[in-house]
Write a protein that holds these residues in place. Structure first.
Motif, PDB file in Angstrom:
ATOM      1  N   LEU A 103       0.740  -1.206   0.011  1.00 33.24           N
ATOM      2  CA  LEU A 103      -0.185  -0.165   0.078  1.00 33.24           C
ATOM      3  C   LEU A 103       0.790   1.244   0.114  1.00 33.24           C
ATOM      4  N   LEU A 104       1.761   1.502   0.925  1.00 34.31           N
ATOM      5  CA  LEU A 104       2.738   2.506   1.062  1.00 34.31           C
ATOM      6  C   LEU A 104       3.442   2.596  -0.455  1.00 34.31           C
ATOM      7  N   HIS A 105       3.902   1.613  -1.126  1.00 33.54           N
ATOM      8  CA  HIS A 105       4.591   1.731  -2.268  1.00 33.54           C
ATOM      9  C   HIS A 105       3.598   2.206  -3.346  1.00 33.54           C
ATOM     10  N   ARG A 106       2.471   2.038  -3.187  1.00 35.80           N
ATOM     11  CA  ARG A 106       1.426   2.600  -4.369  1.00 35.80           C
ATOM     12  C   ARG A 106       1.422   4.181  -4.122  1.00 35.80           C
ATOM     13  N   ILE A 107       1.415   4.337  -3.061  1.00 35.46           N
ATOM     14  CA  ILE A 107       1.216   5.938  -2.596  1.00 35.46           C
ATOM     15  C   ILE A 107       2.473   6.741  -2.979  1.00 35.46           C
ATOM     16  N   TRP A 108       3.469   6.243  -2.596  1.00 34.59           N
ATOM     17  CA  TRP A 108       4.897   6.943  -2.684  1.00 34.59           C
ATOM     18  C   TRP A 108       6.056   5.625  -2.707  1.00 34.59           C
ATOM     19  N   PRO A 109       7.042   5.673  -3.716  1.00 32.73           N
ATOM     20  CA  PRO A 109       7.615   4.439  -3.814  1.00 32.73           C
ATOM     21  C   PRO A 109       8.998   4.589  -2.802  1.00 32.73           C
ATOM     22  N   ASP A 110       9.400   5.635  -2.340  1.00 30.28           N
ATOM     23  CA  ASP A 110      10.486   5.625  -1.528  1.00 30.28           C
ATOM     24  C   ASP A 110      10.529   5.564  -0.191  1.00 30.28           C
ATOM     25  N   PRO A 111      10.859   4.435   0.055  1.00 27.24           N
ATOM     26  CA  PRO A 111      10.788   4.012   1.882  1.00 27.24           C
ATOM     27  C   PRO A 111      11.518   4.963   2.602  1.00 27.24           C
ATOM     28  N   ALA A 112      12.318   5.789   1.932  1.00 31.56           N
ATOM     29  CA  ALA A 112      13.350   6.703   2.949  1.00 31.56           C
ATOM     30  C   ALA A 112      12.308   7.607   3.946  1.00 31.56           C
ATOM     31  N   VAL A 113      11.280   7.890   3.311  1.00 31.24           N
ATOM     32  CA  VAL A 113      10.317   8.656   4.123  1.00 31.24           C
ATOM     33  C   VAL A 113       9.831   7.968   5.376  1.00 31.24           C
ATOM     34  N   ASP A 114      10.041   6.900   5.360  1.00 33.54           N
ATOM     35  CA  ASP A 114       9.545   6.163   6.532  1.00 33.54           C
ATOM     36  C   ASP A 114      10.373   6.333   7.825  1.00 33.54           C
TER      37      ASP A 114
ATOM     38  N   PRO B 155      12.795  13.829   2.314  1.00 35.19           N
ATOM     39  CA  PRO B 155      13.893  13.580   3.608  1.00 35.19           C
ATOM     40  C   PRO B 155      14.833  14.768   3.486  1.00 35.19           C
ATOM     41  N   ALA B 156      15.065  15.029   4.685  1.00 39.32           N
ATOM     42  CA  ALA B 156      16.261  16.163   5.087  1.00 39.32           C
ATOM     43  C   ALA B 156      17.427  15.792   4.753  1.00 39.32           C
ATOM     44  N   PRO B 157      18.296  16.805   4.118  1.00 42.07           N
ATOM     45  CA  PRO B 157      19.719  16.392   3.713  1.00 42.07           C
ATOM     46  C   PRO B 157      20.479  16.220   5.081  1.00 42.07           C
ATOM     47  N   PRO B 158      21.388  15.319   4.919  1.00 37.06           N
ATOM     48  CA  PRO B 158      22.107  14.789   5.994  1.00 37.06           C
ATOM     49  C   PRO B 158      23.056  16.213   6.524  1.00 37.06           C
TER      50      PRO B 158
ATOM     51  N   PRO C 279      14.807  11.823   9.080  1.00 37.39           N
ATOM     52  CA  PRO C 279      14.326  12.845   9.312  1.00 37.39           C
ATOM     53  C   PRO C 279      13.682  13.518   8.024  1.00 37.39           C
ATOM     54  N   LEU C 280      12.548  14.295   8.450  1.00 40.68           N
ATOM     55  CA  LEU C 280      11.717  14.798   7.107  1.00 40.68           C
ATOM     56  C   LEU C 280      11.548  16.509   7.246  1.00 40.68           C
ATOM     57  N   THR C 281      11.567  17.194   6.121  1.00 42.45           N
ATOM     58  CA  THR C 281      11.633  18.386   5.833  1.00 42.45           C
ATOM     59  C   THR C 281      10.609  18.924   4.964  1.00 42.45           C
ATOM     60  N   ARG C 282       9.877  20.301   5.205  1.00 44.41           N
ATOM     61  CA  ARG C 282       8.837  20.524   4.385  1.00 44.41           C
ATOM     62  C   ARG C 282       9.641  21.147   3.102  1.00 44.41           C
ATOM     63  N   VAL C 283       9.071  21.233   2.043  1.00 40.13           N
ATOM     64  CA  VAL C 283       9.555  21.534   0.747  1.00 40.13           C
ATOM     65  C   VAL C 283       9.058  22.951   0.829  1.00 40.13           C
TER      66      VAL C 283
END
Length: 258
Positions: A148-159, A220-223, A162-166
């Motif tokens: 299900l998650l792959h169908r929504i967006w295929p990049d598992p790094a989101v899981d 995903p936030a830059p390192p 650390p995440l940042t807003r565009v």
């Protein structure tokens, strides 16, 4: 007992342990499965809030009540039973919340099939058995979630990252749950930390975060920049380097029918 990447994967080893009616703890790269007589009774992962966080942050159990149960019954592996017997939680509420936490943690604990595995026979979790779940049910639910998650967006790094807003994006116009999730994205928090802050189950948060990623709102936030290593001279002058509830109810009903 240890299985490496060249041997059994985590799902394969779990199947073997289920067939053997094994009791103990199977450690993967990102989690631990606790089994009793071949059934999964608890799963832990650093990428998912634990049961105590879910119960206390949601207000289902007061923090003092949770820690009192841990202190009184942890050594006897009966914390779950203590919560019910003390009147702090009903059996149904405990089972439902525990089932959600178990499936959330299992999703992450199975994320890296090609990692060394270690099984410790006889190991038990201090929570105790709440509702044992067949291994096949855990594996099937993890596959369903991954697909299900792959169908929504295929990049598992989101899981896990650390995440940042565009830049230039905001919650205006988003559905309420997605908007609340976006407000918690700050460039440092991971999905698990966002879920804990919202007192939501991790999988529900992952769905919203992947939808936000698909919509171009989060990434995903830059390192962080690497810390330079400075050479420090020693005494002799030499240098050295510094070192979803409805779904869970259906699953619960299905388990009761087994």
């Amino acid at each position: 007992m240890t299985a490496a990447c060249t041997g059994e994967t985590a799902p394969e080893l779990l199947g073997t342990l289920a067939a053997d009616h094994a009791t103990g703890a199977l450690s993967t790269e990102s989690g631990i499965f606790y089994l009793s007589a071949g059934h999964v009774v608890h799963v832990e992962s650093a990428y998912s809030p634990d049961l105590g966080d879910l119960l206390t942050r949601s207000g289902a159990v007061a923090p003092a009540g949770w820690w009192d149960a841990v202190e009184r019954a942890g050594a006897r592996h009966r914390v779950g039973r203590q919560l019910v017997d003390s009147g702090r939680l009903t059996t149904g509420a405990l089972e439902l919340c525990h089932l959600g936490a178990l499936f959330d943690a299992a999703y992450f604990a199975l994320a890296h099939d090609c990692a060394p595995l270690r099984f410790r026979p006889g190991a038990a979790h201090w929570l105790g058995a709440v509702r044992p779940v067949p291994v096949a049910a855990v594996l099937g639910e993890s596959r369903r979630r991954r697909d299900l998650l792959h169908r929504i967006w295929p990049d598992p790094a989101v899981d896990t990252a650390p995440l940042t807003r565009v830049p230039g994006t905001g919650p205006a116009g988003l559905p309420p749950r997605r908007a609340r999730t976006l407000t918690q994205v700050d460039g440092a928090r991971t999905a698990a930390q966002i879920a804990a802050a919202l007192a939501h189950r991790t999988f529900h948060t992952l769905v919203e975060l992947r939808r936000l990623a698909a919509g171009g709102l989060v990434t995903p936030a830059p390192p962080p920049p690497a810390t330079p290593v400075h050479a420090v001279p020693d005494a002799d002058g030499a240098a050295w380097d510094e070192p979803d509830t409805a779904l869970l109810r259906r699953l619960l009903d299905a388990l009761e029918a087994l």
